[in-house]
Design a protein around this motif. Sequence first.
Motif, PDB file in Angstrom:
ATOM      1  N   ALA A  61      12.891  62.670 116.374  1.00  0.00           N
ATOM      2  CA  ALA A  61      13.649  62.903 115.137  1.00  0.00           C
ATOM      3  C   ALA A  61      15.078  63.337 115.463  1.00  0.00           C
ATOM      4  N   GLN A  62      15.234  64.217 116.453  1.00  0.00           N
ATOM      5  CA  GLN A  62      16.579  64.642 116.842  1.00  0.00           C
ATOM      6  C   GLN A  62      17.368  63.477 117.419  1.00  0.00           C
ATOM      7  N   ARG A  63      16.722  62.648 118.217  1.00  0.00           N
ATOM      8  CA  ARG A  63      17.399  61.495 118.818  1.00  0.00           C
ATOM      9  C   ARG A  63      17.879  60.539 117.723  1.00  0.00           C
ATOM     10  N   ARG A  64      17.027  60.313 116.695  1.00  0.00           N
ATOM     11  CA  ARG A  64      17.411  59.453 115.576  1.00  0.00           C
ATOM     12  C   ARG A  64      18.620  60.020 114.830  1.00  0.00           C
ATOM     13  N   ALA A  65      18.607  61.334 114.590  1.00  0.00           N
ATOM     14  CA  ALA A  65      19.725  61.959 113.880  1.00  0.00           C
ATOM     15  C   ALA A  65      21.013  61.865 114.698  1.00  0.00           C
ATOM     16  N   ILE A  66      20.924  62.081 116.001  1.00  0.00           N
ATOM     17  CA  ILE A  66      22.110  61.964 116.855  1.00  0.00           C
ATOM     18  C   ILE A  66      22.645  60.536 116.819  1.00  0.00           C
ATOM     19  N   ASP A  67      21.756  59.563 116.894  1.00  0.00           N
ATOM     20  CA  ASP A  67      22.187  58.157 116.854  1.00  0.00           C
ATOM     21  C   ASP A  67      22.869  57.824 115.528  1.00  0.00           C
ATOM     22  N   GLU A  68      22.310  58.325 114.423  1.00  0.00           N
ATOM     23  CA  GLU A  68      22.907  58.039 113.111  1.00  0.00           C
ATOM     24  C   GLU A  68      24.278  58.694 112.973  1.00  0.00           C
ATOM     25  N   LEU A  69      24.399  59.944 113.419  1.00  0.00           N
ATOM     26  CA  LEU A  69      25.704  60.606 113.335  1.00  0.00           C
ATOM     27  C   LEU A  69      26.704  59.970 114.290  1.00  0.00           C
ATOM     28  N   SER A  70      26.261  59.532 115.444  1.00  0.00           N
ATOM     29  CA  SER A  70      27.166  58.889 116.399  1.00  0.00           C
ATOM     30  C   SER A  70      27.669  57.547 115.874  1.00  0.00           C
ATOM     31  N   ALA A  71      26.918  56.914 115.007  1.00  0.00           N
ATOM     32  CA  ALA A  71      27.326  55.629 114.444  1.00  0.00           C
ATOM     33  C   ALA A  71      28.439  55.787 113.405  1.00  0.00           C
ATOM     34  N   LEU A  72      28.640  56.992 112.887  1.00  0.00           N
ATOM     35  CA  LEU A  72      29.704  57.217 111.902  1.00  0.00           C
ATOM     36  C   LEU A  72      31.058  57.175 112.592  1.00  0.00           C
ATOM     37  N   ASP A  73      32.083  56.741 111.823  1.00  0.00           N
ATOM     38  CA  ASP A  73      33.426  56.761 112.406  1.00  0.00           C
ATOM     39  C   ASP A  73      34.008  58.179 112.345  1.00  0.00           C
ATOM     40  N   ASP A  74      35.123  58.383 113.039  1.00  0.00           N
ATOM     41  CA  ASP A  74      35.701  59.723 113.159  1.00  0.00           C
ATOM     42  C   ASP A  74      36.100  60.312 111.814  1.00  0.00           C
ATOM     43  N   GLN A  75      36.583  59.480 110.900  1.00  0.00           N
ATOM     44  CA  GLN A  75      36.985  59.978 109.575  1.00  0.00           C
ATOM     45  C   GLN A  75      35.778  60.520 108.811  1.00  0.00           C
ATOM     46  N   MET A  76      34.666  59.824 108.860  1.00  0.00           N
ATOM     47  CA  MET A  76      33.468  60.298 108.164  1.00  0.00           C
ATOM     48  C   MET A  76      32.954  61.589 108.791  1.00  0.00           C
ATOM     49  N   LEU A  77      33.015  61.675 110.112  1.00  0.00           N
ATOM     50  CA  LEU A  77      32.598  62.914 110.768  1.00  0.00           C
ATOM     51  C   LEU A  77      33.494  64.082 110.363  1.00  0.00           C
ATOM     52  N   SER A  83      32.971  67.146 114.776  1.00  0.00           N
ATOM     53  CA  SER A  83      33.610  66.282 115.756  1.00  0.00           C
ATOM     54  C   SER A  83      32.502  65.655 116.584  1.00  0.00           C
ATOM     55  N   ARG A  84      32.824  64.638 117.347  1.00  0.00           N
ATOM     56  CA  ARG A  84      31.796  63.957 118.143  1.00  0.00           C
ATOM     57  C   ARG A  84      31.112  64.902 119.126  1.00  0.00           C
ATOM     58  N   SER A  85      31.854  65.840 119.664  1.00  0.00           N
ATOM     59  CA  SER A  85      31.270  66.753 120.649  1.00  0.00           C
ATOM     60  C   SER A  85      30.296  67.751 120.013  1.00  0.00           C
ATOM     61  N   GLU A  86      30.363  67.927 118.695  1.00  0.00           N
ATOM     62  CA  GLU A  86      29.489  68.876 118.004  1.00  0.00           C
ATOM     63  C   GLU A  86      28.198  68.248 117.479  1.00  0.00           C
ATOM     64  N   ILE A  87      28.037  66.949 117.629  1.00  0.00           N
ATOM     65  CA  ILE A  87      26.867  66.267 117.059  1.00  0.00           C
ATOM     66  C   ILE A  87      25.554  66.815 117.607  1.00  0.00           C
ATOM     67  N   PRO A  88      25.359  66.929 118.927  1.00  0.00           N
ATOM     68  CA  PRO A  88      24.075  67.451 119.406  1.00  0.00           C
ATOM     69  C   PRO A  88      23.784  68.879 118.928  1.00  0.00           C
ATOM     70  N   ALA A  89      24.806  69.729 118.894  1.00  0.00           N
ATOM     71  CA  ALA A  89      24.600  71.105 118.423  1.00  0.00           C
ATOM     72  C   ALA A  89      24.274  71.126 116.934  1.00  0.00           C
ATOM     73  N   ALA A  90      24.904  70.253 116.161  1.00  0.00           N
ATOM     74  CA  ALA A  90      24.627  70.200 114.720  1.00  0.00           C
ATOM     75  C   ALA A  90      23.192  69.743 114.461  1.00  0.00           C
ATOM     76  N   VAL A  91      22.731  68.764 115.226  1.00  0.00           N
ATOM     77  CA  VAL A  91      21.364  68.267 115.054  1.00  0.00           C
ATOM     78  C   VAL A  91      20.356  69.340 115.447  1.00  0.00           C
ATOM     79  N   ALA A  92      20.672  70.112 116.477  1.00  0.00           N
ATOM     80  CA  ALA A  92      19.774  71.186 116.908  1.00  0.00           C
ATOM     81  C   ALA A  92      19.803  72.371 115.952  1.00  0.00           C
ATOM     82  N   GLY A  93      20.703  72.362 114.979  1.00  0.00           N
ATOM     83  CA  GLY A  93      20.781  73.455 114.012  1.00  0.00           C
ATOM     84  C   GLY A  93      21.542  74.651 114.524  1.00  0.00           C
ATOM     85  N   LEU A  94      22.407  74.450 115.510  1.00  0.00           N
ATOM     86  CA  LEU A  94      23.134  75.566 116.110  1.00  0.00           C
ATOM     87  C   LEU A  94      24.492  75.818 115.470  1.00  0.00           C
TER      88      LEU A  94
END
Length: 117
Positions: free
Chosen positions: A59-75, A81-92
Amino acid sequence: MQTLRTETVYAFPANLAPLSPAEIEAYARRVRAETLARLIAAGWTRLTAIAGRFGTYLAQRRAIDELSALDDQMLRDIGLSRSEIPAAVAGLIERPILAVNENQAGKVTRLVPREAA
């Protein structure tokens, strides 16, 4: 089925009377069955825990993949930011809620609920 004349752990008879071969065999079968039941239960518990962790990982891998597919403006629009995606998915990463009224002031929200991560 015959059992031992005593209920001690190692079946040492309290009255020191010799045990018949049938009593020894019955006790050995009972101990073997109880031990196998405990091993199977412990193995099943461990297996379900591993399966749960693997499901969480997927589930975390799927969420990371979906967020990584977004462009920088949507993020940027969702405050990441792209560097915060794994921490955001982990709920940190926690972000304060913009106060619409005085009841919501000071509240903090998680970007991703811990159950979903």
